[in-house]
Scaffold this motif. Structure first.
Motif, PDB file in Angstrom:
ATOM      1  N   CYS A 113     -29.170  20.802   0.535  1.00 14.99           N
ATOM      2  CA  CYS A 113     -28.896  21.533  -0.701  1.00 14.99           C
ATOM      3  C   CYS A 113     -27.574  21.079  -1.307  1.00 14.99           C
ATOM      4  O   CYS A 113     -26.690  20.597  -0.604  1.00 14.99           O
ATOM      5  CB  CYS A 113     -28.815  23.037  -0.421  1.00 14.99           C
ATOM      6  SG  CYS A 113     -30.412  23.809  -0.099  1.00 14.99           S
ATOM      7  N   ALA A 120     -28.930  27.220  -2.003  1.00 15.01           N
ATOM      8  CA  ALA A 120     -28.953  27.317  -0.539  1.00 15.01           C
ATOM      9  C   ALA A 120     -29.412  28.694  -0.085  1.00 15.01           C
ATOM     10  O   ALA A 120     -30.214  28.822   0.847  1.00 15.01           O
ATOM     11  CB  ALA A 120     -27.570  26.999   0.009  1.00 15.01           C
ATOM     12  N   ILE A 131     -29.997  24.735   6.590  1.00 13.40           N
ATOM     13  CA  ILE A 131     -29.563  24.211   5.303  1.00 13.40           C
ATOM     14  C   ILE A 131     -28.533  23.128   5.581  1.00 13.40           C
ATOM     15  O   ILE A 131     -27.568  23.349   6.327  1.00 13.40           O
ATOM     16  CB  ILE A 131     -28.938  25.304   4.420  1.00 13.40           C
ATOM     17  CG1 ILE A 131     -29.955  26.413   4.129  1.00 13.40           C
ATOM     18  CG2 ILE A 131     -28.401  24.704   3.124  1.00 13.40           C
ATOM     19  CD1 ILE A 131     -31.166  25.992   3.348  1.00 13.40           C
TER      20      ILE A 131
END
Length: 199
Positions: A113, A120, A131
């Motif tokens: 991200c 995120a 993430i």
């Protein structure tokens, strides 16, 4: 954040030369085995999109890693299913829903991200297993990781080229995983360089 000392594990990525043939698969498998023995490696991402080449690379690497407790991810969900990997790493958050359907609830779907909180959080709340951020060592980027650690339960992967100081800063901020750039395999002693990130 917990009062306990923060801990991080390593997330390794294969070098691009493995796909091009500049690095032999057997030689890389030997290096990988030494790295796994030397430090705490949680994940190996095998990068590339050519299905035939990925199958050749995965044949020795996937059982080696999995037998030693290291999850193996690919860049394509269908390829991960076909080669019996543990999951997929996505570079586009918009592909999360499709990848989750392909991988299923038991597989790993991780998402890279941008360095902002909204995307995120959305992908994390949708069910991503981690993430990945690619921050600099600027104070505001370290603060983002610290904020994520405090506010979210979804693990964070911090990717990039680390110095001992930046690795220590991100570990201190609570990063769950450090993902060194694949250029680390080109170091004079890549196993030592990888292990040093957690020292």
């Amino acid at each position: 954040m917990s009062a306990e000392a923060p801990t991080s594990r390593l997330y390794l990525t294969t070098p691009p030369e493995l796909v091009s043939g500049g690095v032999a698969v057997g030689a890389f498998a030997d290096l990988l085995a030494k790295a796994i023995a030397a430090t705490d490696i949680a994940c190996l991402r095998i990068t590339g999109s050519d299905a035939a080449r990925m199958a050749t690379i995965a044949e020795p690497l996937l059982p080696l890693a999995q037998d030693l407790g290291v999850a193996v991810l690919f860049d394509d969900a269908d390829l991960a299913q076909k080669l019996r990997g543990d999951g997929v790493h996505l570079t586009d958050p918009a592909l999360y829903a499709r990848a989750r359907r392909a991988i299923g609830t038991d597989g790993i779907v991780g998402v890279a991200c941008p360095l902002e909180r909204h995307t995120a959080m959305e992908v994390g709340e949708a069910g991503a297993d981690y993430i990945q951020f690619q921050p600099s060592s600027a104070p505001e980027d370290i603060e983002l990781i610290a904020w994520w650690t405090e506010m979210m339960t979804v693990p964070s992967v911090v990717a990039g080229r680390f110095t001992p100081e930046s690795a220590k800063a991100f570990i201190g901020a609570g990063a769950d995983f450090l993902a060194p750039a694949p250029t680390i395999w080109a170091e004079t002693d890549p196993v030592a360089a990888i292990a040093a990130l957690l020292d």
